[in-house]
Design an enzyme around this catalytic site. Structure first.
Site, PDB file in Angstrom:
ATOM      1  N   ARG A   1       8.983   6.932   8.251  1.00 16.97           N
ATOM      2  CA  ARG A   1       9.243   8.375   8.161  1.00 16.97           C
ATOM      3  C   ARG A   1       9.000   8.920   6.750  1.00 16.97           C
ATOM      4  O   ARG A   1       9.649   9.870   6.328  1.00 16.97           O
ATOM      5  CB  ARG A   1      10.670   8.726   8.606  1.00 16.97           C
TER       6      ARG A   1
ATOM      7  N   ARG B   1      10.509  15.243   7.208  1.00 12.93           N
ATOM      8  CA  ARG B   1      11.410  16.341   6.826  1.00 12.93           C
ATOM      9  C   ARG B   1      11.988  16.237   5.429  1.00 12.93           C
ATOM     10  O   ARG B   1      12.535  17.204   4.914  1.00 12.93           O
ATOM     11  CB  ARG B   1      12.539  16.452   7.854  1.00 12.93           C
TER      12      ARG B   1
ATOM     13  N   ARG C   1       4.604  22.560   8.660  1.00 14.39           N
ATOM     14  CA  ARG C   1       5.049  22.447  10.047  1.00 14.39           C
ATOM     15  C   ARG C   1       5.741  23.724  10.544  1.00 14.39           C
ATOM     16  O   ARG C   1       6.044  23.833  11.742  1.00 14.39           O
ATOM     17  CB  ARG C   1       6.074  21.297  10.177  1.00 14.39           C
TER      18      ARG C   1
ATOM     19  N   ASP D   1       4.061  10.654  17.138  1.00  9.58           N
ATOM     20  CA  ASP D   1       5.372  10.380  17.723  1.00  9.58           C
ATOM     21  C   ASP D   1       5.174   9.356  18.827  1.00  9.58           C
ATOM     22  O   ASP D   1       4.107   9.318  19.461  1.00  9.58           O
ATOM     23  CB  ASP D   1       5.986  11.657  18.294  1.00  9.58           C
TER      24      ASP D   1
ATOM     25  N   TYR E   1      13.387   5.861  27.266  1.00  7.06           N
ATOM     26  CA  TYR E   1      13.259   7.322  27.283  1.00  7.06           C
ATOM     27  C   TYR E   1      12.898   7.812  28.683  1.00  7.06           C
ATOM     28  O   TYR E   1      13.455   8.794  29.185  1.00  7.06           O
ATOM     29  CB  TYR E   1      12.174   7.784  26.297  1.00  7.06           C
TER      30      TYR E   1
END
Length: 352
Positions: free
Chosen positions: A35, A39, A48, A84, A159
Site C-alpha cells: 500500500r 491514501r 483520485r 485491487d 469475499y
C-alpha cells in the site's frame, strides 16, 4: 534462474529487489511497502478525487501516475502495480463495487453450484487497461522493478461467498466444511482466473508477482493444507515458467508460514507477529523472506522507527534473501516523510 530464462528486462534483472528475491548478494537491503501507493500520499488523494476506486484501476494513465508516486517520493526499490484484488472478478462480469469505508461488496454472493457458472475464464481482452498501464509503467520505471499482484483463491472466495468483508468468514468456512467439493471447485476456478490475471501482468512487463492471501490467517494449518493450498499452488505453478520471483503474503499467518512457502512461493511475506529469525526456521531453507516492521511503529518518533527497523534487520541478518517491508500495508494516516526516512535508514544501515 539465469537472465536468459527470465522474462525480465535486463535493466531490472540486476536490481537489489530482484537479487534479494533470488537470494543473491545485494548492495543494500531492498525496501518497498505494501500500500505504498495510496491514501497516505497527498498527491494520491489529489489525483483520485472524485474517481471511484474500481474506475481508477481501469484508467492506464492514472494507474501509472499512482504507481510511480511512491517511487518518486520514497526512493523505494520496487513499484507495485496499483489495482485491487477484486479487479479480475469485476472484469469477468461479477456485480461488485468497492464501497468507501466498507470494502468490496458483491451484489449476489456465490453460495451454490449454479453460482459457479458466473465465474468464467479471464482473458487478456477483459483487462486491456492492465496491459496498457504496465507498458507505460515499465518505460517510466527503467531499472526499477514492477511487482504485479493478485488476490489468492481463498481470499477471493471469502469475499464472493460472504458478499463482502467479514470477521468470522462463517459462510465461507461453512461451505469449506459442509460442501467440500463445491468449495474445491470454487477455489480451482478462482485459481485459473488468478493465474490468468498474473500472466497478463507478467507478459506486459511485471518483474515479480505477489499473491495476497489477506484472510488466510483465519484458517487452521490442517484446513489450509487440505482445502486452500492446492489452489494457491496451482496459481504459483501456472506462472512458474516465466522465471519471475513469486511472493506469497498473508496476515496473521504465523502458523501457516511453512505451508505458504510450500505452496510454491520464492519469497514468503511475514507479518509483524513473528520475528524474521523465527520465520526462517518455520519456512525452511530455499526461500527469501519479506517483512516485517509493524506499520504502527511509523506513528512514533524518528529514533524509535530507526531502532525498531534495526531490530528487523538484526533478525534478518542470517537470511539468504531479505526484502524490507512492513508487516502489513501502509496505514492511511501515516506521515509520508516517515516512510521516506525509513527507506533511507535501511539503505544506509545495510549498504556494503
Amino acid at each position: 534462474m539465469t537472465a536468459h530464462e527470465s522474462k525480465q528486462p535486463t535493466a531490472t534483472y540486476d536490481s537489489a529487489f530482484l537479487k534479494a528475491c533470488r537470494r543473491e548478494p545485494v548492495p543494500h537491503t531492498p525496501v518497498w511497502f505494501m500500500r505504498q501507493a495510496g491514501r497516505s500520499l497527498p498527491e494520491y488523494r489529489k489525483v483520485r478525487e472524485g474517481i471511484a476506486m474500481l474506475d481508477s484501476c481501469m484508467r492506464p494513465e492514472l494507474v501509472t501516475e499512482i504507481t510511480l508516486q511512491p517511487v518518486r517520493r520514497h526512493d523505494v526499490d520496487a513499484a507495485i502495480y496499483f489495482s485491487d484484488i477484486v479487479v479480475p472478478l469485476k472484469a469477468i462480469g461479477i456485480d461488485l463495487d468497492i464501497k468507501p469505508g466498507v470494502g468490496p461488496v458483491v451484489e449476489q454472493p456465490v453460495r451454490t453450484r449454479a453460482d459457479l457458472a458466473r465465474l468464467r475464464d479471464l482473458s487478456p481482452e477483459d483487462v486491456p487497461y492492465v496491459t496498457e498501464a504496465i507498458g507505460l509503467l515499465t518505460r517510466e520505471l527503467g531499472a526499477t522493478p514492477l511487482i504485479g499482484f493478485a488476490g489468492a483463491p481463498f481470499t477471493l472466495a471469502s469475499y464472493l461467498v460472504e458478499g463482502g468483508p467479514s470477521r468470522t468468514y462463517e459462510n465461507a468456512k461453512a461451505m469449506m466444511y459442509g460442501d467440500p467439493q463445491l468449495w474445491a471447485d470454487l477455489l480451482d476456478r478462482l485459481a485459473d482466473i488468478t493465474a490468468a490475471f498474473l500472466k497478463v501482468q507478467i507478459e506486459a512487463g511485471a518483474s515479480a508477482v505477489q499473491l495476497f492471501d489477506s484472510w488466510a490467517g483465519a484458517l487452521a494449518p490442517a484446513d489450509y493444507r487440505h482445502s486452500v493450498m492446492p489452489a494457491s499452488a496451482k496459481v504459483f505453478d501456472a506462472v512458474a515458467g516465466y522465471g519471475v520471483p513469486r511472493i506469497h503474503f498473508g496476515v496473521g499467518t504465523g502458523e501457516l508460514l511453512g505451508l505458504m512457502g510450500e505452496a510454491g512461493a520464492d519469497v514468503v511475506g511475514v507479518d509483524w507477529r513473528v520475528p524474521l529469525d523465527e520465520a526462517t526456521r518455520r519456512v525452511g531453507p530455499g526461500k527469501a523472506l519479506q517483512g516485517n516492521l509493524d506499520p504502527t511503529v511509523l506513528f512514533t518518533d524518528k529514533d524509535t522507527v530507526a531502532a525498531k527497523a534495526r531490530e528487523v534487520l538484526d533478525a534478518a541478518a542470517g537470511l539468504e534473501g531479505h526484502i524490507f517491508n512492513l508487516g502489513h500495508g501502509v496505514m492511511p494516516n501515516t506521515d509520508p516523510d516517515a516512510l521516506t526516512r525509513l527507506v533511507e535508514y535501511v539503505h544506509t544501515a545495510t549498504a556494503h
